[in-house]
Design an enzyme around this catalytic site. Sequence first.
Site, PDB file in Angstrom:
ATOM      1  N   GLY A 232      76.088  66.747 -16.659  1.00  0.00           N
ATOM      2  CA  GLY A 232      75.784  65.381 -17.116  1.00  0.00           C
ATOM      3  C   GLY A 232      74.821  65.377 -18.290  1.00  0.00           C
ATOM      4  N   ASP A 233      73.826  66.261 -18.240  1.00  0.00           N
ATOM      5  CA  ASP A 233      72.862  66.367 -19.345  1.00  0.00           C
ATOM      6  C   ASP A 233      73.574  66.780 -20.632  1.00  0.00           C
ATOM      7  OD1 ASP A 233      71.026  66.003 -17.291  1.00  0.00           O
ATOM      8  OD2 ASP A 233      70.536  68.126 -17.133  1.00  0.00           O
TER       9      ASP A 233
END
Length: 341
Positions: free
Chosen positions: A295-296
């Site tokens: 996600g990052d």
Amino acid sequence: MEYDGILLGMGNPLLDISAVVDQDFLNKYDIKPNNAILAEDKHLPMYDEMSAKPTVEYIAGGATQNSIRVAQWMLPFPGATSYMGSVGKDKYGEEMKKNAKDAGVNVHYYEDETAPTGTCAVCVLDGERSLVANLSAANCYKVDHLKKPENWALVEKAKFYYIAGFFLTVSPESIQLVAEHAAAANKIFSMNLSAPFICEFFRDPQEKALPYMDFVFGNETEARTFSKVHGWETDNVEEIALKISQWPKASGTHKRITVITQGADPVVVAEDGKVKLFPVIPLPKEKLVDTNGAGDAFVGGFLSQLVQGKPIADCVRAGCYASNVIIQRSGCTYPEKPDFA
């Protein structure tokens, strides 16, 4: 356009202690798969236990720092990114500084004299990650550090800001300062829902920052938790993304865009009262190493195109590319050069 210091991140710099574990280990420490939580006393012995595992790896982490590093990796301009957060005066802090520098990120850490650098246990089982963060020094960030002229200069210089929701547990005051500056100067301010516990237990500071957010990122679990907390009575991610995008804004200059990832399912983008779906790059199960930082990395890839003025479709494509690279490697790491067309 001047790209020097165009993107500024603020968050909790953590050293990831990553290891492959079994279900017994998760049960022993009461850890749910694919979740992110803050460490309680019962979790503290797990850091030593993981450090003793033959598969253990130490990787510079922390959600915002990961995103900023990935954005810098994807950008063809050196020195385009800056980052602030708090570390301890110890070898892990030094290691983190070196790592960020090697990644080309201009870090201005606050160095806490008393607490050790924060760590995050990354428990990997069948490629899925579960995170247990022991913030330590990361929890000691003070707004006074942000107000120092040499640090506030980074805020003045930047035109885009990204802060993971995790920082709401540490310095909501710092977030408000940056958010208000962004609104007053017509700059782009973005945040991430980050974890179900942020939506549940840090609802007030999250709601205070929300009117300033031009972009809201998150995944399907976080979106559904946000919906539940606000009594929306829907689990439909597209509907939730739309409702978040229509939340009142502090400034009318930019419309809010909500971007929700759903693992292997399409990315949901809500803007202007409409929802678009973007497919992700398929990956055979045997190529998945771990989802830590996926996600990052998505946010980092997305922001790398956003700061260059690219359309949203290109931003999403870059996000999907970056997360596809990251999940085929251990932790939030990447090859020397991106191969993104």
